[in-house]
Design an enzyme around this catalytic site. Structure first.
Site, PDB file in Angstrom:
ATOM      1  N   HIS A 183       2.291  -9.421  -2.380  1.00 40.28           N
ATOM      2  CA  HIS A 183       1.141  -8.532  -2.164  1.00 40.28           C
ATOM      3  C   HIS A 183       1.143  -7.494  -3.287  1.00 40.28           C
ATOM      4  O   HIS A 183       1.492  -6.340  -3.059  1.00 40.28           O
ATOM      5  CB  HIS A 183       1.314  -7.886  -0.790  1.00 40.28           C
ATOM      6  CG  HIS A 183       0.129  -7.151  -0.272  1.00 40.28           C
ATOM      7  ND1 HIS A 183       0.212  -6.174   0.693  1.00 40.28           N
ATOM      8  CD2 HIS A 183      -1.203  -7.248  -0.579  1.00 40.28           C
ATOM      9  CE1 HIS A 183      -0.995  -5.709   0.971  1.00 40.28           C
ATOM     10  NE2 HIS A 183      -1.866  -6.332   0.205  1.00 40.28           N
ATOM     11  N   ARG A 210      -8.169  -6.157   9.825  1.00 38.35           N
ATOM     12  CA  ARG A 210      -7.251  -7.213  10.230  1.00 38.35           C
ATOM     13  C   ARG A 210      -6.638  -6.856  11.578  1.00 38.35           C
ATOM     14  O   ARG A 210      -6.348  -5.698  11.849  1.00 38.35           O
ATOM     15  CB  ARG A 210      -6.129  -7.388   9.204  1.00 38.35           C
ATOM     16  CG  ARG A 210      -6.570  -8.106   7.932  1.00 38.35           C
ATOM     17  CD  ARG A 210      -5.413  -8.321   6.976  1.00 38.35           C
ATOM     18  NE  ARG A 210      -4.907  -7.067   6.456  1.00 38.35           N
ATOM     19  CZ  ARG A 210      -3.837  -6.444   6.889  1.00 38.35           C
ATOM     20  NH1 ARG A 210      -3.089  -6.981   7.838  1.00 38.35           N
ATOM     21  NH2 ARG A 210      -3.461  -5.296   6.359  1.00 38.35           N
ATOM     22  N   LYS A 263      -5.276 -13.626   2.575  1.00 34.90           N
ATOM     23  CA  LYS A 263      -4.014 -13.277   3.239  1.00 34.90           C
ATOM     24  C   LYS A 263      -3.358 -14.508   3.864  1.00 34.90           C
ATOM     25  O   LYS A 263      -2.148 -14.681   3.806  1.00 34.90           O
ATOM     26  CB  LYS A 263      -4.260 -12.209   4.297  1.00 34.90           C
ATOM     27  CG  LYS A 263      -4.922 -10.947   3.757  1.00 34.90           C
ATOM     28  CD  LYS A 263      -4.091 -10.284   2.701  1.00 34.90           C
ATOM     29  CE  LYS A 263      -4.695  -8.968   2.262  1.00 34.90           C
ATOM     30  NZ  LYS A 263      -3.882  -8.319   1.225  1.00 34.90           N
ATOM     31  N   TYR A 274     -14.021 -10.836  10.037  1.00 36.33           N
ATOM     32  CA  TYR A 274     -13.531  -9.838   9.081  1.00 36.33           C
ATOM     33  C   TYR A 274     -12.749 -10.506   7.947  1.00 36.33           C
ATOM     34  O   TYR A 274     -11.930 -11.403   8.188  1.00 36.33           O
ATOM     35  CB  TYR A 274     -12.630  -8.798   9.784  1.00 36.33           C
ATOM     36  CG  TYR A 274     -12.001  -7.896   8.760  1.00 36.33           C
ATOM     37  CD1 TYR A 274     -12.768  -6.924   8.112  1.00 36.33           C
ATOM     38  CD2 TYR A 274     -10.688  -8.076   8.345  1.00 36.33           C
ATOM     39  CE1 TYR A 274     -12.226  -6.154   7.108  1.00 36.33           C
ATOM     40  CE2 TYR A 274     -10.138  -7.305   7.335  1.00 36.33           C
ATOM     41  CZ  TYR A 274     -10.910  -6.345   6.718  1.00 36.33           C
ATOM     42  OH  TYR A 274     -10.382  -5.590   5.705  1.00 36.33           O
ATOM     43  N   CYS A 287      -3.505   1.711  -0.122  1.00 40.77           N
ATOM     44  CA  CYS A 287      -2.693   2.778  -0.731  1.00 40.77           C
ATOM     45  C   CYS A 287      -2.983   2.894  -2.222  1.00 40.77           C
ATOM     46  O   CYS A 287      -2.181   3.432  -2.979  1.00 40.77           O
ATOM     47  CB  CYS A 287      -1.213   2.527  -0.528  1.00 40.77           C
ATOM     48  SG  CYS A 287      -0.647   2.900   1.137  1.00 40.77           S
ATOM     49  N   SER A 301      -1.434  -1.917   2.351  1.00 43.70           N
ATOM     50  CA  SER A 301      -2.898  -1.964   2.315  1.00 43.70           C
ATOM     51  C   SER A 301      -3.488  -0.560   2.235  1.00 43.70           C
ATOM     52  O   SER A 301      -3.017   0.362   2.899  1.00 43.70           O
ATOM     53  CB  SER A 301      -3.408  -2.645   3.582  1.00 43.70           C
ATOM     54  OG  SER A 301      -2.791  -3.904   3.711  1.00 43.70           O
ATOM     55  N   ASP A 307      -4.563  -7.424  -5.839  1.00 40.46           N
ATOM     56  CA  ASP A 307      -4.028  -7.549  -4.471  1.00 40.46           C
ATOM     57  C   ASP A 307      -2.890  -8.558  -4.323  1.00 40.46           C
ATOM     58  O   ASP A 307      -1.995  -8.340  -3.529  1.00 40.46           O
ATOM     59  CB  ASP A 307      -5.173  -7.919  -3.512  1.00 40.46           C
ATOM     60  CG  ASP A 307      -4.801  -7.741  -2.048  1.00 40.46           C
ATOM     61  OD1 ASP A 307      -4.176  -6.708  -1.719  1.00 40.46           O
ATOM     62  OD2 ASP A 307      -5.141  -8.615  -1.229  1.00 40.46           O
ATOM     63  N   ARG A 365     -15.797  -2.418   3.021  1.00 41.83           N
ATOM     64  CA  ARG A 365     -15.288  -3.199   1.887  1.00 41.83           C
ATOM     65  C   ARG A 365     -16.387  -3.594   0.915  1.00 41.83           C
ATOM     66  O   ARG A 365     -17.543  -3.719   1.290  1.00 41.83           O
ATOM     67  CB  ARG A 365     -14.635  -4.484   2.430  1.00 41.83           C
ATOM     68  CG  ARG A 365     -13.418  -4.242   3.306  1.00 41.83           C
ATOM     69  CD  ARG A 365     -12.197  -3.984   2.481  1.00 41.83           C
ATOM     70  NE  ARG A 365     -11.019  -3.649   3.268  1.00 41.83           N
ATOM     71  CZ  ARG A 365      -9.782  -3.917   2.886  1.00 41.83           C
ATOM     72  NH1 ARG A 365      -9.539  -4.533   1.752  1.00 41.83           N
ATOM     73  NH2 ARG A 365      -8.756  -3.548   3.622  1.00 41.83           N
TER      74      ARG A 365
HETATM   75  C1  OXD Z   1      -5.276  -5.689   2.914  1.00 39.09           C
HETATM   76  C2  OXD Z   1      -6.364  -6.178   2.049  1.00 39.09           C
HETATM   77  O1  OXD Z   1      -5.506  -5.394   4.095  1.00 39.09           O
HETATM   78  O2  OXD Z   1      -6.099  -6.407   0.860  1.00 39.09           O
HETATM   79  O3  OXD Z   1      -4.141  -5.595   2.421  1.00 39.09           O
HETATM   80  O4  OXD Z   1      -7.483  -6.362   2.530  1.00 39.09           O
HETATM   81 MN    MN Z   2      -4.028  -6.302   0.419  1.00 37.75          MN
END
Ligand code: OXD
Ligand code: MN
Length: 574
Positions: free
Chosen positions: A216, A59, A196, A187, A240, A238, A265, A355
């Site tokens: 989130h 991102r 998002k 992306y 973590c 993100s 998420d 991903r």
């Molecule tokens: C993020 C995702 O960047 O979930 O938080 O992809």
């Molecule tokens: Mn996320």
């Protein structure tokens, strides 16, 4: 759609129905033109690999804008562009952009089909890769048109990969019109507009206006031996470990402690008639970080992505088996890196933000309630960050308002999910810094308001799995063992489990946390639970500087909480 087609001038327009046949056609086309690479039929059946442009792998927060009429409504933590400027600067980038391309119209639902909490979006895109991903991540095609019916209540999103140049890349949100424009990136977080852009940035503004919350957060189900199910939502920045926690394998499954997944998420949360907070996962799939996913760290994710998965930017063996750091100890010989070059073992073989896109139904740990239309009732909310020091393994907030302070002051060391420097501490309130579609000061006020509207609000906790010892290694084993921390939380929710007051909040007494069988000394446990006064005192001016950015939009409750933290640190003996 006619208007968009007149502007973008595609060669053809395809209305996506989401069917298997349509997907097969799209995948076939992408395999033929190299957008996708087929993977090993035996070892990765139904899987494909996509290599994105090397400048388009995460991102791009500096190119992400909130385009509200007034700058103050976007607030100090968002990039703002006036709607007029956005139309003038970004609009022309869509002129004729789809010449020679196909324009796909992708209707989709965020949330379980038929649920009163679900919402419809329509993404127009020139990327078949986006279509294939949206098919996994949302309920896409016919069912979405069915849910929309004759209504006009949908969030439109216009996406084009443009020329992929970061100089002509913009992700623009118009919260007042509930419209999304994204150009110049393929992306996931920039291009899969349901995730998002809609389910967090636009939905957060809808939620503020309508009295609910778009967060989130992962959602998990924890069942205790008496058969009682608790639902926990957790917000971490993100990359973590949200996916790992959501799919955690209980080390005490045979004793009747079961963990199941609702989402990894995003959570949409609403007050129910019973005064509790109810959550749905608006997504239908997982768009997860691949590196670090292995049979030990996340066997449920490994099973989920063992077939019918789109991999983006992983490495691959000469016979088409995907590989990434953390999958197993030994990279296969002749490995090709994420850019398609022979791997020379100097850098990472898979991109750190590579991903997987996989349907949730492929995940063995999905709860049988994951698609319940009314959602699941949340008993606890967890905030967390990646902090080598400072935050103890776990603490409980004193009440909802204090919990909002804990969420608002969250800090975390940055990861590879967004472009920029990795490993520096940044304030990431509620893990929403890049995802809140409006002024974050107002967002804090909304959280406080929501708490007041709940007769039985969830209890708010904070965790830090990432504390390191003097040798620089993580002290807490993490992963499945995190269940032990969740069980202390459930004890607290039910009015059991002992805790000590500290300036940070309520920390478990060493005996309240079950560490039986873990290779931890009493001193380790004490160091995990310690609240170090000097470290916390050093946080106060940083938090104050962060809060100052919101000026009079900062709710007084939060500045009062900071004052009392500062006062306690000055007087307490910790
Ligand atoms: C993020 C995702 O960047 O979930 O938080 O992809
Ligand atoms: Mn996320």
């Amino acid at each position: 759609m006619d208007e968009v087609a007149r502007k973008t001038r595609p060669d053809r327009v395809v209305w996506c129905d989401g069917s298997d046949a349509e997907n097969a056609r799209l995948v076939e086309g992408m395999l033929a033109d190299g957008t996708l690479i087929a993977l090993n039929r035996q070892q990765a059946p139904g899987c494909t690999l996509h290599r994105s442009h090397p400048s388009d792998v995460a991102r791009t927060e500096h190119l992400t804008f909130i385009s509200s009429r007034r700058a103050e409504d976007a607030g100090p933590t968002n990039n703002w562009m006036s709607p007029d400027e956005a139309r003038a600067r970004v609009g022309p980038l869509f002129e004729g952009v789809m010449k020679g391309r196909t324009m796909y119209v992708v209707p989709y639902v965020m949330g379980p089909l038929g649920s009163p909490f679900s919402k419809v979006g329509i993404e127009v895109t020139d990327s078949p890769y986006v279509v294939a991903n949206m098919r996994i991540m949302t309920r896409m095609g016919g069912p979405a048109l069915g849910q929309l019916g004759a209504g006009e209540d949908f969030v439109p999103g216009l996406h084009s990969t443009g020329d992929l140049s970061p100089d002509r890349r913009f992700i623009v949100h118009y919260p007042e019109e509930r419209l999304i424009w994204s150009v110049g990136s393929g992306y996931g977080g920039n291009a899969l507009l349901g995730k998002k852009c809609f389910a967090l940035r636009i939905a957060s503004t809808m939620a503020r206006d309508q009295g609910w919350m778009a967060e989130h957060m992962l959602i998990l189900e924890l069942t205790t031996p008496d058969g009682h199910a608790h639902y926990v939502a957790a917000a971490f920045p993100s990359a973590c470990g949200k996916t790992n926690l959501a799919m955690m394998v209980s080390p005490f499954e045979d004793q009747g402690y079961k963990v199941r997944t609702i989402g990894d998420d995003i959570a949409w949360l609403r007050p129910g008639g019973d005064g509790r907070l109810w959550a749905v996962n608006p997504e239908a799939g997982f768009f997860g970080v691949v590196p670090g996913t292995g049979p030990e760290t996340n066997p449920n994710a490994m099973a989920t992505i063992s077939h019918d998965t789109i991999f983006t930017n992983v490495a691959v063996s000469p016979d088409g088996v995907p590989w990434w750091e953390g999958k197993d100890k030994s990279p296969p010989p002749g490995l090709i890196d994420w850019q398609g070059k022979p791997w020379d073992r100097t850098g990472k073989a898979a991109h750190p933000n590579s991903r997987f896109t996989a349907p949730a139904r492929q995940c063995p740990s999905m709860s049988k309630h994951w698609e319940d239309g009314h959602g699941v009732p949340i008993s606890a909310i967890i905030f967390g960050g990646r902090r080598a020091r400072l935050a103890p393994l776990v603490f409980q907030s004193r009440d909802w308002a204090h919990g909002v302070f804990v969420g608002a002051t969250m800090g975390s060391e940055t990861t590879a999910a967004a472009t920029g420097q990795v490993g520096i501490v940044r304030r990431d309130p509620m893990a929403m810094l890049p995802f809140c579609g409006y002024n974050m000061g107002d967002y804090f006020a909304h959280w406080l308001r929501m708490g007041r509207s709940l007769a039985r609000p969830p209890v708010i906790f904070h965790v830090n799995w990432f504390r390191t010892g003097p040798d620089g290694r993580f002290v807490w084993p993490g992963f499945g063992q995190n269940l032990r921390v969740l069980l202390w939380m459930i004890d607290r929710v039910e009015g059991r489990g002992s805790a000590t007051e500290t300036p940070a909040g309520l920390v478990p007494t060493p005996d309240a946390l079950n560490v039986d069988g873990l290779p931890l000394s009493r001193a380790d446990v004490q160091s995990l639970l310690r609240v170090e006064r000097d470290e916390w005192a050093a946080e106060v001016p940083e938090i104050r500087a962060f809060f100052d950015r919101f000026g009079d939009r900062l709710p007084v409750e939060l500045s009062r909480s900071l004052d009392s933290l500062s006062h306690e640190l000055a007087t307490a003996s910790v």
